[in-house]
Design a protein around this motif. Structure first.
Motif, PDB file in Angstrom:
ATOM      1  N   SER A   1     103.449  56.185  97.464  1.00  0.00           N
ATOM      2  CA  SER A   1     102.521  55.068  97.329  1.00  0.00           C
ATOM      3  C   SER A   1     101.227  55.360  98.069  1.00  0.00           C
ATOM      4  N   MET A   2     100.147  54.746  97.610  1.00  0.00           N
ATOM      5  CA  MET A   2      98.830  54.904  98.216  1.00  0.00           C
ATOM      6  C   MET A   2      98.183  53.521  98.259  1.00  0.00           C
ATOM      7  N   PRO A   3      97.335  53.257  99.259  1.00  0.00           N
ATOM      8  CA  PRO A   3      96.686  51.944  99.314  1.00  0.00           C
ATOM      9  C   PRO A   3      95.623  51.801  98.219  1.00  0.00           C
ATOM     10  N   SER A   4      95.196  50.564  98.008  1.00  0.00           N
ATOM     11  CA  SER A   4      94.225  50.291  96.939  1.00  0.00           C
ATOM     12  C   SER A   4      92.858  50.886  97.245  1.00  0.00           C
ATOM     13  N   THR A   5      92.600  51.228  98.508  1.00  0.00           N
ATOM     14  CA  THR A   5      91.297  51.807  98.842  1.00  0.00           C
ATOM     15  C   THR A   5      91.295  53.334  98.710  1.00  0.00           C
ATOM     16  N   ALA A   6      92.423  53.919  98.296  1.00  0.00           N
ATOM     17  CA  ALA A   6      92.452  55.380  98.139  1.00  0.00           C
ATOM     18  C   ALA A   6      91.947  55.759  96.756  1.00  0.00           C
ATOM     19  N   ASN A   7      91.121  56.778  96.680  1.00  0.00           N
ATOM     20  CA  ASN A   7      90.775  57.377  95.396  1.00  0.00           C
ATOM     21  C   ASN A   7      91.765  58.513  95.169  1.00  0.00           C
ATOM     22  N   VAL A   8      92.754  58.262  94.348  1.00  0.00           N
ATOM     23  CA  VAL A   8      93.826  59.241  94.148  1.00  0.00           C
ATOM     24  C   VAL A   8      93.368  60.249  93.094  1.00  0.00           C
ATOM     25  N   SER A   9      92.964  61.406  93.555  1.00  0.00           N
ATOM     26  CA  SER A   9      92.434  62.396  92.614  1.00  0.00           C
ATOM     27  C   SER A   9      93.564  63.203  91.988  1.00  0.00           C
ATOM     28  N   GLN A  10      93.203  63.969  90.970  1.00  0.00           N
ATOM     29  CA  GLN A  10      94.204  64.805  90.292  1.00  0.00           C
ATOM     30  C   GLN A  10      94.789  65.845  91.240  1.00  0.00           C
ATOM     31  N   GLN A  11      94.051  66.146  92.335  1.00  0.00           N
ATOM     32  CA  GLN A  11      94.538  67.166  93.274  1.00  0.00           C
ATOM     33  C   GLN A  11      95.246  66.542  94.469  1.00  0.00           C
ATOM     34  N   GLU A  12      95.421  65.217  94.476  1.00  0.00           N
ATOM     35  CA  GLU A  12      96.047  64.556  95.620  1.00  0.00           C
ATOM     36  C   GLU A  12      97.414  65.175  95.910  1.00  0.00           C
ATOM     37  N   ALA A  13      97.650  65.506  97.183  1.00  0.00           N
ATOM     38  CA  ALA A  13      98.914  66.150  97.570  1.00  0.00           C
ATOM     39  C   ALA A  13      99.996  65.110  97.824  1.00  0.00           C
ATOM     40  N   PRO A  14     101.238  65.435  97.458  1.00  0.00           N
ATOM     41  CA  PRO A  14     102.339  64.481  97.626  1.00  0.00           C
ATOM     42  C   PRO A  14     102.589  64.114  99.086  1.00  0.00           C
ATOM     43  N   ARG A  15     103.085  62.907  99.285  1.00  0.00           N
ATOM     44  CA  ARG A  15     103.509  62.422 100.603  1.00  0.00           C
ATOM     45  C   ARG A  15     104.925  61.878 100.466  1.00  0.00           C
ATOM     46  N   PRO A  16     105.557  61.576 101.589  1.00  0.00           N
ATOM     47  CA  PRO A  16     106.902  61.003 101.484  1.00  0.00           C
ATOM     48  C   PRO A  16     106.852  59.617 100.815  1.00  0.00           C
ATOM     49  N   LEU A  17     107.913  59.290 100.122  1.00  0.00           N
ATOM     50  CA  LEU A  17     108.010  57.973  99.484  1.00  0.00           C
ATOM     51  C   LEU A  17     108.476  56.965 100.520  1.00  0.00           C
ATOM     52  N   GLU A  18     107.713  55.908 100.681  1.00  0.00           N
ATOM     53  CA  GLU A  18     108.085  54.895 101.652  1.00  0.00           C
ATOM     54  C   GLU A  18     108.104  53.512 101.012  1.00  0.00           C
ATOM     55  N   HIS A  19     108.858  52.661 101.618  1.00  0.00           N
ATOM     56  CA  HIS A  19     108.916  51.248 101.285  1.00  0.00           C
ATOM     57  C   HIS A  19     107.479  50.676 101.330  1.00  0.00           C
ATOM     58  N   VAL A  20     107.083  49.902 100.323  1.00  0.00           N
ATOM     59  CA  VAL A  20     105.736  49.311 100.320  1.00  0.00           C
ATOM     60  C   VAL A  20     105.819  47.877 100.830  1.00  0.00           C
ATOM     61  N   ASN A  21     105.042  47.586 101.869  1.00  0.00           N
ATOM     62  CA  ASN A  21     105.010  46.229 102.429  1.00  0.00           C
ATOM     63  C   ASN A  21     103.616  45.657 102.264  1.00  0.00           C
ATOM     64  N   LEU A  22     103.506  44.522 101.596  1.00  0.00           N
ATOM     65  CA  LEU A  22     102.198  43.912 101.385  1.00  0.00           C
ATOM     66  C   LEU A  22     102.195  42.483 101.923  1.00  0.00           C
ATOM     67  N   LEU A  23     101.003  42.022 102.250  1.00  0.00           N
ATOM     68  CA  LEU A  23     100.803  40.655 102.729  1.00  0.00           C
ATOM     69  C   LEU A  23      99.795  39.985 101.819  1.00  0.00           C
ATOM     70  N   ALA A  24     100.022  38.741 101.453  1.00  0.00           N
ATOM     71  CA  ALA A  24      99.028  38.040 100.638  1.00  0.00           C
ATOM     72  C   ALA A  24      99.128  36.541 100.850  1.00  0.00           C
ATOM     73  N   ALA A  25      97.991  35.901 100.709  1.00  0.00           N
ATOM     74  CA  ALA A  25      97.974  34.440 100.700  1.00  0.00           C
ATOM     75  C   ALA A  25      98.273  33.969  99.273  1.00  0.00           C
ATOM     76  N   ARG A  26      98.396  32.666  99.090  1.00  0.00           N
ATOM     77  CA  ARG A  26      98.461  32.147  97.722  1.00  0.00           C
ATOM     78  C   ARG A  26      97.061  32.235  97.120  1.00  0.00           C
ATOM     79  N   ASN A  27      97.011  32.298  95.813  1.00  0.00           N
ATOM     80  CA  ASN A  27      95.743  32.496  95.101  1.00  0.00           C
ATOM     81  C   ASN A  27      95.035  33.774  95.562  1.00  0.00           C
TER      82      ASN A  27
END
Lengths: 672, 672
Positions: free
Chosen positions: B64-90
């Protein structure tokens, strides 16, 4: 304040007045309508675009690029022009076709599919270069974002998917056989936008429809199967029931267009080509001379035995192992390369051998006698395990080989870049052993510096230049790194001055990690002419042979189709000139890199230069290389393709005139 | 000689001793075996790889990568981790899933296909965020080589093709509805390697088979069709004949696997998910507060009417034209953006309007009253053609609108960046007209310098700062380019000092061509946090609104699916925040850019900061922005995602504690 200066970005925004705008003169409206393709929806019809009904020129850009161009995904379109190529017999000439969608005509994911079809190339005398044999198409696939892998396009299903906003390239190679009649050959390549496979699939049956059909058919068979019928009523009932079931089947959406087409099917392929394809006209002038089957300059290239064993899961010495090595050997021969297999031991000890079979095996004769092989490595087996058996087997090998005509092509490669006197001693002691078996044995040693721990000379470069004094008579082929020279071509004479040609000593060169940009090398991301210039450099500097350490030295993997990773610490592409076919398709054929094709082109250029020099002298050859702007030095060579064609054309024209004035017949450069 | 120095490239080659090599210690063998995936062919079986039988983790990397990452075609793999997000309603929170093949399992062109399936996100109380509505998947597609376009993935056919040696990304968005229960929601995303569509197609019927089937079915119907039979024999014969035909049909290769599967079909999807899919666990904490429906900061963004008319071939004023504008308006509203349509006239004259219908049309009330719309542009029609009819219609518009509650959201935008006193005069004269219709009219003027030809002030910056003195009372919203400030935040106070809030004057800002890197802007190729930082900057500098000139201002084209070209003279991505869906698929839905998503995130961040400030004061809000490292200034802000989550988490925790200590119930930030 600096941000108010008129040269700043926002001020520029209002000064674009040389561009005729449609909407406003500046700011938000800047230059809208400046790039107007002129394409209108009305000409494409409303809604979905049917590529079979619209001229493909309205759907995509098609243009040609030379083989030295790196056609990136961002490459901008150019006008489509007639492609004119020149080639000798026994030569391969290549160019590229670039494709970029103007619109999207597919319905998902891609911009659209194109079909690429090529005619045979024909001369007015009726001679042919046949598609699939003499004319091949490959798709240029990026590695690390750089166009490099040349994946063969199935001639029976030559569809390429184009992506929105991306330029794709097709590598077209023309292979002129030795026996081809000289003359002008002409052909055409048709590029037509087509429905993507996934969409025409929409017309065929889905899995569930297919299963439904299967069940209905079985049901119908149960109904109609021959049996003893109790009554006519039963039979009428069965027929009616079958008829109903059959009608239900026929009502499946998949059969709708069968109804509509009334069996006539789609427009024929040929009609499509004539009506809607973009046509790229292609002319090839085949000259009345032939490149020698045996390369004039031996270029010996390593193939890692270890990499093949690991990736293809082959045990050393099994039939599969021999087959894989044989496959690699024969595949690389087409590139005017003399392969050697290799396995590294401790401290850069290297086992190098061209033929995996012993000298008394029929395959050995086939390998060593192949006229396309300019040099071969004889295995010094004791390098890895110095047993009596290994020594005896070696002596037997040499005794068999030294009596053969091909023995003059043989060499031993024992150590990669020895660095100290201890390592030099090993080479000397092996040399003593080998010379006791055959006095004219040739040992190749690579090096980029003098031995450490010796007081050979006061400066590093002098110590390097004096290496022959230390290794004589234990090395005959002094193979030095081009990196040592840097851009100082004048140092060549210092190296050569130390050699004793009267003792059979030769100067060869190699490139590996160095030299780096802007000098010629084969790293990924260098210019195409920079790749090709490695061989121009070799010819200009006058070395008599060339070595490259590895052609398949990517990172370890244990699955044929595993991703290709370049090794840590090496520049991308270093040691990797081709890829396993399994990564790109179900094919087992290796996939060449554009760099390998440019090496072949460079090797061919050497034959042109040699031909010219053999008529007019080496000085004239050097003058030609310089005056055409092809190659002036390690940091001054053609950046674009133009000079290359000028030089080759000049050689061919001179050859034609000279052949005409002397004998009126074609010339064979060397024996074969 | 310099080339003999130990620091040079070739010397490095022999000094890689920290890397444990398998083959040799240096040179050609450098670091072979260092990167060993450990995958072995034996575990994958020999020959073709069947992705349904092998765990997908053996076939591809997933991380997984955050929304601010520009994941290019050359992006190197990282370990797979649990994704935890926080959000308000709306609120919408997004992240990315990166995919990269380890091996190729397809048989042509691509490395392989993957299927991406997502479960609903469920809370322990049984509440749900439903896939397709609250959870969406989009494929990140590069524009000019930069990951930017977010092409929706069909939830019913969520296949993505992976290419050899390329990283692909999927953009996952979680949209939390206003009425969602707070709590912890959990779900999973299953990524499974599958056979490529083109290959499973191999199992289905080819066109010719299908046509054969069609003919046989028709033939069979002819045989079985009800009629008067002459005899039992005829009926038996017909039944036999039908049966034979049916058996011939069933023998088609396409039905072979129906037979073998015995009707059970393939392994069930769920089994595949459980057995071979890579599972990405996903947790979302929904906070007990709601982002206001109406954005606290009006962000007005232009949509070019001209571009829509040209590309979709729509005539101004037709039903299709109204539909297209309506579609764009409603689509952009989801991004906390207040759209205005625009058309440029001469000299940066601009016709800007939020609603294409007149004020007395029911749609006008629907548009202007929409709580998600924070500000709207009233069309000053005479800007383009100053007829009596246009003037009368304008007067009528204002008279209707000024009596409505939403009138406080209205503004007039007449001229883009006036540069001289002549242009200022036009604005003043229009202002006089408008104020005669409604005294509280608000006029917005964009500018980045003072008027040329005036002696307003001795320096360029002072002339810029003094603009309100010239335009008062003819402008209420002084909208200046962030480019003027450069990195000098301290200049803000000079701008603000000239304004008269008592007269309703406001300071808004905008970005367009400038400022450029490293300052925040929305150009293609900038960092993701740089895109998001535009709104952090706005909040820190204290402007009360924001304007962006264009969201769809790509180059002219007359076909919906035409290639997107950025306009000459503008930085790539400038003025283009979404793309026509037709370029990527048959969908007519606009395709958002990652930059547009980051704008939304920035707008949401503003609500967090405002919430925090409303409790603890603006100084504390500024301190939070700074101490978390999110934003310190136009050239000092978070380069990676970490600080963003820290800041948002801090706001949410404080809000939770504070809400708990005061009322024990959830907080609504603003009315709606």
């Amino acid at each position: 304040m600096e941000s108010g200066q008129p040269n700043s970005a926002a001020a520029d925004k209002t000064q674009n007045s040389s561009v005729p705008p449609v909407e406003g003169v500046a700011g938000g409206g800047t230059s809208y309508g400046w790039v107007d393709g002129g394409l209108q929806a009305s000409s494409l019809g409303n809604g979905a675009i049917d590529p079979t009904k619209i001229h493909s020129a309205d759907l995509l850009h098609v243009w040609s690029m030379p083989s030295t161009a790196n056609v990136s995904q961002q490459e901008a379109p150019r006008p489509l022009e007639h492609v004119n190529l020149l080639a000798a017999r026994n030569e391969r000439e290549s160019f590229q076709i670039a494709l970029r969608p103007k619109v999207s005509w597919a319905t998902s994911g891609i911009a659209g599919s194109v079909q690429v079809q090529c005619t045979d190339l024909c001369s007015s005398a009726g001679d042919r270069l046949v598609v699939g044999q003499s004319v091949t198409l490959r798709h240029v696939v990026p590695m690390l974002g750089v166009p490099d892998a040349l994946v063969p396009i199935d001639p029976l299903n030559s569809q390429i998917n184009l992506l929105p906003g991306e330029t794709s390239a097709i590598w077209v190679s023309l292979n002129v056989p030795c026996g081809q009649q000289p003359g002008l050959y002409e052909g055409e390549i048709f590029i037509s936008a087509v429905r993507a496979e996934a969409e025409s699939r929409g017309e065929s049956l889905t899995k569930s429809e297919r299963y439904q059909l299967y069940k209905e058919l079985r049901n119908c068979i149960d109904i109609t199967e021959p049996r003893d019928y109790s009554s006519s009523e039963e039979m009428v009932q069965r027929l009616t029931s079958a008829s109903t079931t059959l009608r239900r089947m026929l009502a499946l959406p998949s059969f709708q267009d069968c109804e509509e087409n009334n069996g006539l099917g789609d427009m024929m392929d040929e009609d499509i080509m004539n009506n809607v394809a973009v046509r790229l006209k292609l002319s090839l002038t085949v000259w009345d001379f032939t490149l020698p089957l045996t390369p004039s300059l031996p270029a010996v290239f390593g193939i890692s035995e270890t990499v093949i064993e690991d990736r293809f899961c082959l045990e050393h010495g099994t039939k599969g192992w021999y087959d894989a090595l044989d496959h690699h050997f024969r595949w690389l021969l087409q590139y005017r390369i003399s392969p050697f297999f290799c396995r590294w031991g401790d401290s850069m000890r290297i086992l190098a051998y061209t033929c995996p079979w012993p000298a008394d095996h029929p395959k050995a004769k086939e390998y060593y006698s192949d006229p396309r092989l300019a040099a071969y490595a004889v295995p010094y087996a004791p390098i890895l395990s110095s047993t009596d058996a290994a020594k005896n087997s070696l002596r037997r090998e040499v005794e068999i080989l030294k009596s053969e005509a091909h023995w003059s092509k043989s060499y031993f490669y024992l150590w990669d870049e020895p660095l100290n006197l201890e390592q030099y001693d090993v080479i000397c002691s092996i040399s003593n052993e080998l010379r006791s078996y055959a006095s004219d044995v040739r040992i190749l040693t690579t090096y980029y510096c003098g031995p450490s721990g010796s007081e050979l000379a006061p400066s590093t470069f002098e110590a390097f230049v004096k290496v022959p004094n230390v290794l004589r008579p234990h090395t005959q082929i002094f193979c030095t790194s081009e990196w040592v020279l840097g851009t100082r071509e004048d140092l060549v004479k210092d190296i050569v001055a130390e050699l004793r040609p009267d003792l059979g000593e030769e100067w060869w060169t190699y490139v590996c990690m160095g030299p780096s940009d802007p000098q010629p090398n084969w790293h990924l991301g260098m210019r195409g002419t920079q790749h090709r210039a490695v061989m121009w450099r070799v010819w200009k500097e006058g070395g008599t042979g060339f070595l490259y350490w590895g052609t398949n030295c990517y990172e370890k993997a244990m699955i044929p189709s595993a991703e290709i990773c370049f090794r840590r610490g090496l520049p991308p592409g270093d040691g990797v000139l081709f890829y396993p076919g399994e990564v790109f398709s179900s094919s087992h054929e290796p996939v060449a890199s554009t760099r390998l094709e440019r090496i072949l082109s460079g090797m061919q250029d050497i034959e042109y230069l040699k031909l010219y020099s053999s008529r007019y002298g080496r000085e004239e050859g050097l003058a030609l290389l310089e005056k055409t702007g092809v190659y002036l030095g390690p940091d001054r060579y053609a950046l674009d393709h133009g000079p290359i064609d000028v030089m080759r054309g000049e050689v061919a024209i001179q050859e034609k005139e000279s052949a005409y004035s002397t004998s009126g017949r074609g010339t064979m450069i060397a024996s074969h």
